[in-house]
Design a protein around this motif. Structure first.
Motif, short mmCIF file in Angstrom:
data_model
loop_
_atom_site.label_atom_id
_atom_site.label_comp_id
_atom_site.label_asym_id
_atom_site.label_seq_id
_atom_site.Cartn_x
_atom_site.Cartn_y
_atom_site.Cartn_z
N LYS A 1 27.74 42.88 19.00
CA LYS A 1 27.42 44.26 18.62
C LYS A 1 26.22 44.30 17.67
O LYS A 1 25.28 45.06 17.87
CB LYS A 1 28.64 44.92 17.95
N GLY B 1 26.62 50.42 4.93
CA GLY B 1 27.90 49.79 5.30
C GLY B 1 27.61 48.39 5.82
O GLY B 1 28.13 47.97 6.85
N ASP C 1 28.45 45.57 4.74
CA ASP C 1 29.53 44.59 4.58
C ASP C 1 28.94 43.29 4.02
O ASP C 1 28.46 43.29 2.90
CB ASP C 1 30.28 44.40 5.90
N ASP D 1 26.24 49.22 0.57
CA ASP D 1 27.67 49.38 0.89
C ASP D 1 28.33 50.17 -0.23
O ASP D 1 27.88 50.15 -1.37
CB ASP D 1 28.36 48.02 1.07
N ILE D 2 29.41 50.84 0.12
CA ILE D 2 30.17 51.63 -0.87
C ILE D 2 31.12 50.72 -1.68
O ILE D 2 31.59 51.10 -2.74
CB ILE D 2 30.97 52.74 -0.14
N SER E 1 26.24 52.13 -2.82
CA SER E 1 26.03 53.56 -2.57
C SER E 1 26.98 54.09 -1.49
O SER E 1 27.28 53.40 -0.51
CB SER E 1 24.58 53.77 -2.09
N ASP E 2 27.42 55.32 -1.70
CA ASP E 2 28.14 56.04 -0.65
C ASP E 2 27.06 56.66 0.25
O ASP E 2 26.34 57.58 -0.18
CB ASP E 2 29.00 57.13 -1.30
N GLY E 3 26.92 56.14 1.44
CA GLY E 3 25.87 56.62 2.34
C GLY E 3 24.51 56.56 1.68
O GLY E 3 24.15 55.55 1.06
N ALA F 1 27.02 51.56 11.12
CA ALA F 1 27.86 50.94 12.16
C ALA F 1 29.16 50.44 11.58
O ALA F 1 29.24 50.03 10.42
CB ALA F 1 27.10 49.77 12.80
C1 LIG Z 1 33.86 47.33 9.31
S1 LIG Z 1 32.55 47.18 8.17
C2 LIG Z 1 31.17 47.22 9.27
C3 LIG Z 1 30.12 46.19 8.95
C4 LIG Z 1 28.91 46.24 9.84
N1 LIG Z 1 28.13 47.43 9.60
C5 LIG Z 1 29.33 46.16 11.30
O1 LIG Z 1 29.16 47.15 12.03
O2 LIG Z 1 29.81 45.11 11.74
C6 LIG Z 1 32.43 48.78 7.43
C7 LIG Z 1 31.68 48.75 6.11
O3 LIG Z 1 31.27 50.08 5.81
C8 LIG Z 1 31.45 50.29 4.42
N2 LIG Z 1 31.51 51.76 4.20
C9 LIG Z 1 32.50 52.63 4.53
N3 LIG Z 1 32.18 53.87 4.18
C10 LIG Z 1 30.94 53.81 3.62
C11 LIG Z 1 30.06 54.78 3.05
N4 LIG Z 1 30.40 56.07 2.97
N5 LIG Z 1 28.87 54.37 2.57
C12 LIG Z 1 28.53 53.06 2.62
N6 LIG Z 1 29.31 52.09 3.15
C13 LIG Z 1 30.51 52.46 3.64
C14 LIG Z 1 32.73 49.52 4.10
O4 LIG Z 1 32.84 49.23 2.74
C15 LIG Z 1 32.55 48.26 4.98
O5 LIG Z 1 31.91 47.22 4.28
#
Ligand SMILES: C[S@@+](CC[C@H](N)C(=O)[O-])C[C@H]1O[C@@H](n2cnc3c(N)ncnc32)[C@H](O)[C@@H]1O
Length: 211
Positions: free
Chosen positions: A5, A23, A25, A46-47, A71-73, A88
């Motif tokens: 992916k 996000g 991760d 990442d949040i 950051s949140d978004g 993603a």
């Molecule tokens: C399942 S992981 C996905 C990692 C990678 N983007 C992928 O698609 O494989 C989801 C990540 O999104 C982060 N996340 C969730 N809500 C978020 C937000 N509002 N802003 C930033 N990051 C966020 C979580 O902390 C986590 O690390």
């Protein structure tokens, strides 16, 4: 680790893009883009501070200079050079919350939501974000939909909003089988529900033939 992916997401990135991976991760995508010089620049956010600490360790281990944000978004990100965002691995409601605050200098989005793709397509379209193309990836028994979204208007139809723009016959057949399975479990006396699923099956059959 870069999975199928994330590699597919990376293939949507161009040399001129200044990318923010929201996000991130453990920052696998950002590290891959930076190491292979696949874009002009890349940032990771990442949040979750635990995820971001691991991301930072991974970046250090690779000896890369890569800025990260907690950051949140888009909320704590003030960087007008960013023109591309990856969102993603989160659900549609989170994607929608993040897109609400997308700054205008971000012109391109690569979005892979975990669920409710029809709802997401409708939200994007209603908010003047347009899906240029979609790719469907099958990995570890699950389908992932990756959307390339821009601000350049594209016409949509009811069916493209419902089923998307990929040309993955396997994915459409999977949706068809899912509909058939649901239909088989609906009691005969539930006329309206049965009718709706029969309609979906008919539509999907046409859609598969047309694509
Ligand atoms: C399942 S992981 C996905 C990692 C990678 N983007 C992928 O698609 O494989 C989801 C990540 O999104 C982060 N996340 C969730 N809500 C978020 C937000 N509002 N802003 C930033 N990051 C966020 C979580 O902390 C986590 O690390």
């Amino acid at each position: 680790m870069m999975n199928k992916k994330l590699k597919a997401i990376a293939s949507f990135i161009d040399k001129d893009d200044v990318v923010l991976d929201i996000g991130c991760d453990h920052a696998y995508l950002a590290i891959y883009l930076k190491k292979n010089e696949l874009c002009h620049d890349v940032y990771a956010s990442d949040i979750n501070c635990n995820a971001l600490n691991i991301a930072r360790k991974n970046i250090q281990a690779e000896n890369l200079e890569l800025t990260t944000y907690l950051s949140d978004g888009f909320q704590n990100i003030d960087n007008p050079s960013i023109n591309t965002a990856v969102i993603a691995g989160v659900g549609t409601s989170t994607v929608k919350d993040i897109m609400k605050y997308a700054p205008t200098h971000v012109k391109k989005f690569i979005i892979s939501s975990n669920n409710n793709h029809e709802e997401l397509r409708k939200y994007l379209y209603q908010n003047k974000y347009y899906i240029e193309k979609e790719e469907v990836i099958f990995e570890k028994g699950k389908y992932y939909i990756i959307m390339l979204v821009t601000r350049t208007p594209v016409k949509e139809s009811r069916l493209s909003l419902k089923y998307g723009k990929s040309n993955s016959k396997e994915y459409f057949k999977y949706l068809l089988d899912k509909e058939k399975d649901i239909l088989s479990k609906i009691p005969n006396y539930k006329f309206i529900t049965r009718h709706l699923h029969k309609k979906n099956i008919k539509e999907l059959k046409h859609f598969i033939e047309r694509n």
